[in-house]
Write a protein that holds these residues in place. Structure first.
Motif, short mmCIF file in Angstrom:
data_model
loop_
_atom_site.label_atom_id
_atom_site.label_comp_id
_atom_site.label_asym_id
_atom_site.label_seq_id
_atom_site.Cartn_x
_atom_site.Cartn_y
_atom_site.Cartn_z
N TRP A 547 28.02 60.33 37.17
CA TRP A 547 26.73 59.69 37.40
C TRP A 547 25.69 60.09 36.36
CZ3 TRP A 547 26.11 60.15 43.47
CH2 TRP A 547 27.04 59.29 44.06
N ALA A 548 25.89 61.22 35.69
CA ALA A 548 24.95 61.64 34.66
C ALA A 548 25.16 60.88 33.36
CB ALA A 548 25.07 63.13 34.41
N GLY A 549 26.28 60.16 33.23
CA GLY A 549 26.54 59.37 32.04
C GLY A 549 26.83 60.21 30.81
N THR A 550 27.57 61.33 31.00
CA THR A 550 27.88 62.20 29.87
C THR A 550 28.92 61.59 28.93
OG1 THR A 550 29.59 63.33 31.18
CG2 THR A 550 27.35 64.25 31.24
N GLY A 551 29.65 60.59 29.40
CA GLY A 551 30.69 60.00 28.58
C GLY A 551 32.01 60.72 28.63
N ARG A 552 32.09 61.85 29.32
CA ARG A 552 33.35 62.58 29.43
C ARG A 552 34.26 61.88 30.42
NH1 ARG A 552 35.59 66.59 32.69
NH2 ARG A 552 33.75 66.61 34.05
N PRO A 553 35.52 61.59 30.04
CA PRO A 553 36.43 60.95 31.01
C PRO A 553 36.68 61.88 32.19
CG PRO A 553 37.29 60.81 28.76
CD PRO A 553 36.14 61.75 28.71
N VAL A 554 36.48 61.35 33.37
CA VAL A 554 36.68 62.14 34.60
C VAL A 554 37.78 61.47 35.42
CG1 VAL A 554 34.33 63.02 34.66
CG2 VAL A 554 34.86 60.86 35.80
N ARG A 555 38.41 62.27 36.26
CA ARG A 555 39.51 61.80 37.10
C ARG A 555 39.14 62.08 38.56
NH1 ARG A 555 43.92 64.14 37.26
NH2 ARG A 555 45.25 62.33 37.54
N LEU A 556 38.24 61.26 39.10
CA LEU A 556 37.80 61.49 40.46
C LEU A 556 38.95 61.33 41.44
CD1 LEU A 556 34.32 59.67 40.50
CD2 LEU A 556 34.86 62.04 39.96
N ARG A 557 39.81 60.33 41.21
CA ARG A 557 40.94 60.15 42.12
C ARG A 557 41.92 61.32 42.03
NH1 ARG A 557 39.23 55.37 40.17
NH2 ARG A 557 39.07 53.58 41.59
N GLY A 558 42.12 61.85 40.83
CA GLY A 558 42.97 63.02 40.70
C GLY A 558 42.38 64.23 41.40
N ASP A 559 41.05 64.39 41.32
CA ASP A 559 40.40 65.49 42.04
C ASP A 559 40.58 65.33 43.54
OD1 ASP A 559 39.54 66.49 39.62
OD2 ASP A 559 37.63 65.43 39.69
N ALA A 560 40.38 64.12 44.05
CA ALA A 560 40.55 63.90 45.49
C ALA A 560 42.00 64.08 45.91
CB ALA A 560 40.07 62.49 45.86
N ARG A 561 42.94 63.71 45.04
CA ARG A 561 44.34 63.91 45.37
C ARG A 561 44.68 65.40 45.44
NH1 ARG A 561 46.27 60.95 48.12
NH2 ARG A 561 46.48 59.08 46.86
N GLU A 562 44.07 66.20 44.58
CA GLU A 562 44.28 67.64 44.64
C GLU A 562 43.71 68.21 45.94
OE1 GLU A 562 43.40 71.68 41.99
OE2 GLU A 562 42.46 69.77 41.45
N VAL A 563 42.56 67.71 46.37
CA VAL A 563 42.00 68.13 47.65
C VAL A 563 42.96 67.81 48.79
CG1 VAL A 563 40.15 67.64 49.32
CG2 VAL A 563 39.60 67.97 46.91
N ASP A 564 43.55 66.62 48.74
CA ASP A 564 44.53 66.22 49.76
C ASP A 564 45.73 67.16 49.78
OD1 ASP A 564 44.10 64.28 51.60
OD2 ASP A 564 44.77 62.62 50.36
N VAL A 613 26.49 54.40 36.78
CA VAL A 613 25.27 54.33 37.57
C VAL A 613 24.09 54.28 36.62
CG1 VAL A 613 23.88 55.47 39.31
CG2 VAL A 613 26.37 55.61 39.44
N ALA A 614 23.31 53.20 36.70
CA ALA A 614 22.11 53.04 35.87
C ALA A 614 20.89 53.31 36.74
CB ALA A 614 22.06 51.65 35.26
N LEU A 615 20.56 54.57 36.95
CA LEU A 615 19.43 54.94 37.79
C LEU A 615 18.20 55.22 36.95
CD1 LEU A 615 21.15 57.44 40.27
CD2 LEU A 615 20.36 55.15 40.79
#
Length: 804
Positions: A547-564, A613-615
């Motif tokens: 959401w901060a728009g840093t441009g770094r590729p993130v893996r939100l689904r991978g993070d949530a899968r690790e939580v699972d 996100v364009a806030l």
């Protein structure tokens, strides 16, 4: 097993070996290879099968050579007993080497082979191993791409099972209870299947490019989240009065999902058509009451999730056939740990806890030596005890020691395995003796078929319960014992002795593991929960970067899968030895419930927050401040013991997120609906994690920098803001996600429950407004109900702001 027994029977005459000894040797090699060898490439499979007969033949020959010396045989058995656990740390090949060496000694002890036969038995083991390799390559060739397609079919089967149970829950005239329970079990199996598939995506041969593996992971994740969302919506609709025409359309749409052949990407068009019918029927539903509005909302949500499921499955199935495509900015990284093709249970937490407890000074040598020392002492204690019970089959006690310590990490797991082995042995003995009396020993083909079928069914049952495997194994062993024991020996005497020896060995091993360099289950649980919290922190940190728009590729689904995945590890550590009725369940049940809810919200947050996100700057700063507060709270829960604060604190953010989500400024933002969904999941996640923090001993306080936030949680049907600060205003806007309670009027009733019993239960409506003033600090469950509607329960947190 068919291949190995055929080789043993066919080569017995050519090698001049007794048929029983030849089939026993080849059958043991086949059984170990079937259970242990799970390589996924042809080269590693060939390497393993070529190596398999080497340690087996060496152990068989050595044990046969020293057979006239009982003391040396005892020493050899105790030495090889240590090898499986000592070599398991070197990977699958090390475990196979240790296990087949011990099995070679047991085979020599059980068969009483002669030293002159060892060369021919070694040749037989080599031919059997090469024949098994050929059978694997011809009939079960390890093509990772084909494995992926089979995994896709397994996932589709689980989806169809969920859809069928959901249709049954909505369409049953007898009530939705049975259908909903079946659907919940199907959803749990779907989650486990998805995690296993996600873990197997880490195999480098599965996808030609890491970007393709990442896209496979994303499609798989989105499909599961869609099915989970459909299940939640169906659960809501099954418990309210849904119009018959809409209910029939929903059942028809779910039936389409159940019968659609998703393995063909072009067939998902029928699912989109069903989604359109549900949307049409839900849109024309008249807005006559708040309950009707909630029914329409749930129906439209099911329609949208049908389309999401269709798109995700189409992309996943299409990509699964190509396994190479560009389009993912992030590269795939493993998020799920698998052990022997299954989800990792208590192993990671046990190793981490042992490293933490014995990781300093000379004790740093303890973790790799714990298991060998435990099994060595257990074997030395078991041998004389079993000799007193049964001098002829003392090695059965050593088998019990190995079984108790191999693959288990807690006392509860070992006792549970002991009980399952006892139950499986009794059941298998009864069935095996009955089959033996029916077929006798004059029909070798029937006897061979019973052996093969028993082992095969046991291997299939292993997926569900260890006792099923033991049942099939004992059915086969009964036939083998009938062929090998003297005619004067009665099986009804032999089988109870075998069970007693096994149980005695497992009990001794359990006691030794609890006394020699023990690692408490409580410490393992703390490690597992801390790992879960760290994974949740990584997810929130990546949401903040996204959401901060840093441009770094993130893996939100991978993070949530690790939580699972880590939730399942915590669940394995909290598995009770005996299932108790609901009224007797321990506090661990509520902890698992909180983690299950948090994992569900984490999955939904990962899909809804993965957007640009364009806030405006001030809203972006407010969102960043909220996420930093949540990250600080999570960090305080998992810091090391040496740096952890005396009393960790949790700063709730759900009120701030709710205020932001309902603000008019957010409504003017592009894609505000998707962002609103993400904020809703973030608030729900914070509420679940705040309760988890309380269970971990944290104090829930209001951060001092959040003085401008709403200082309480506003509850449906109550016109009083929750706060212990008298400086706050007495009234505030009321949030009503359940407007059906507006029709209750003066019949509204309120109950508040804390811990195990009610703190307050008011029956006078005029007292509802003053209820919140008398609540103590901490977590409560606030229930609003009236004769016209069912109860509405909501978690309620009373906190005070930090002062000074």
């Amino acid at each position: 097993m068919v291949t190995s027994l055929l080789i043993g029977h066919g080569l017995a005459g050519a090698l001049g070996l007794p048929a029983f000894l030849s089939m026993l040797t080849s059958g043991v090699v086949g059984l170990v290879s079937a259970v242990v060898i799970t390589e996924s490439t042809r080269f590693r499979l060939a390497q393993t099968f070529v190596w398999l007969p080497v340690p087996f033949s060496a152990a068989l020959s050595l044990s046969t050579w020293i057979q006239p010396h009982p003391a040396l045989i005892t020493f050899l058995l105790l030495t090889t007993l240590i090898l499986p656990l000592a070599l398991a740390r070197f990977g699958p090949l090390g475990l196979l080497t240790g296990l087949i060496t011990f099995v070679g000694c047991l085979t020599a002890e059980a068969s009483e082979a002669q030293l002159a036969q060892c060369g021919r038995l070694a040749l037989l083991a080599m031919v059997t191993s090469l024949s098994l390799l050929a059978a694997r390559l011809l009939l079960c060739h390890p093509f990772p791409h084909e494995d992926l397609l089979r995994a896709q079919r397994a996932f589709v089967i689980e989806i169809r099972r969920v859809a069928g149970a959901a249709a049954s829950a909505l369409g049953s005239d007898a009530g939705p209870q049975v259908g909903l329970k079946t659907m919940q079990r199907a959803l749990a199996r779907l989650n486990v299947t998805t995690l296993i598939i996600d873990g197997r995506l880490a195999q480098p041969e599965l996808a030609a490019e890491p970007a393709a593996a990442e896209l496979l992971h994303q499609y798989l994740f989105d499909a599961e989240v869609a099915v989970q969302g459909i299940g939640q919506a169906v659960e809501e609709l099954a418990r309210v009065d849904t119009p018959s025409q809409l209910r029939a359309t929903l059942v028809q749409g779910l039936t389409v999902a159940q019968k659609t052949d998703f393995t063909r990407p072009e067939s998902v068009g029928s699912l989109r058509a069903a989604a359109g019918a549900i949307r049409l029927q839900g849109s024309v539903l008249p807005s006559t009451s708040a309950q009707t509005d909630s029914v329409r909302t749930a129906a439209l949500r099911i329609s949208g999730l049908h389309i999401t499921l269709a798109d995700s499955l189409a992309g996943w199935l299409r990509l699964g056939r190509r396994t190479s495509v560009a389009g993912s900015a992030a590269l795939f990284r493993p998020s799920v740990i698998l052990e022997n093709g299954r989800l990792a249970g208590t192993g990671p937490a046990s190793r981490q806890a042992a490293a933490t407890q014995y990781g300093k000074g000379l004790l740093r040598f303890v973790p790799p030596l714990r298991a060998p020392l435990q099994i060595a002492l257990a074997g030395m204690l078991t041998w004389p005890l079993v000799q007193a019970v049964d001098t002829g089959h003392a090695y059965w006690g050593l088998v019990g020691v190995l079984v108790a310590l191999l693959g288990t990490n807690t006392t509860g797991e070992r006792l549970h395995k002991l009980a399952q082995r006892a139950v499986g042995t009794i059941a298998g003995a009864v069935i095996g003796v009955v089959l033996l009396h029916l077929t006798g020993l004059d029909h070798p083909y029937w006897t061979s078929m019973i052996i093969v079928c028993g082992l095969s069914l046991g291997a299939l049952g292993m997926q569900r319960s260890y006792s099923y495997m033991i049942t099939g194994l004992v059915i086969a062993l009964v036939q083998v014992y009938a062929l090998s024991v003297p005619s004067s020996t009665d099986l009804t005497d032999l089988l109870p002795v075998r069970l007693a020896d096994n149980v005695l060995g497992m009990l001794v091993a359990t006691v030794c593991a609890a006394l020699i360099f023990p690692v408490s289950t409580r410490r393992m649980r703390r490690q597992a929960v801390a790992a879960y919290v760290r994974a949740m922190e990584r997810l929130i940190s990546d949401v903040r970067d996204c959401w901060a728009g840093t441009g770094r590729p993130v893996r939100l689904r991978g993070d949530a899968r690790e939580v699972d995945s880590l939730y399942h590890q915590v669940q394995a550590l909290h598995e009770p030895l005996v299932r108790m009725p609901l009224s007797f369940r321990s506090r661990h049940e509520s902890l698992l419930g909180l983690l299950r809810a948090a994992s569900s919200h984490a999955r939904s947050l990962a899909t809804s927050a993965d957007r640009d996100v364009a806030l405006p700057p001030h809203l972006r700063a407010q969102v960043d401040h909220i996420l930093r507060t949540l990250l600080g709270s999570l960090r305080s829960l998992h810091e090391d013991d040496a740096t952890a604060p005396a009393s960790p604190t949790w700063g709730p953010i759900s009120s701030a997120v709710t205020d932001l989500n309902t603000s008019s400024e957010l409504a003017a933002v592009t894609d505000s609906e998707g962002l609103s969904d993400a904020l809703h999941e973030l608030a729900a996640l914070d509420e679940a994690l705040a309760q988890l923090a309380q269970k971990c001993g944290a104090t829930v306080v209001m951060p001092p920098e959040a003085a401008t936030w709403t200082s309480g949680v506003i509850i449906d049907g109550v016109h009083k803001i929750l706060s212990t600060s008298t400086a706050q205003p007495a009234n505030a806007p009321v949030r009503r996600p359940h407007p059906c309670l507006d029709s209750c009027g003066d019949d509204l009733r309120v109950a508040v429950l804390r811990n195990q019993g009610p703190d307050r239960k008011l029956t006078e409506p005029q007292e509802n407004e003053h209820l919140l003033n008398r609540l103590g600090l901490g977590a409560h469950v606030h229930v609003v109900f009236c004769p016209h509607h069912g109860p509405n329960a909501e978690w309620l947190l009373v906190y005070r702001r930090r002062t000074g």
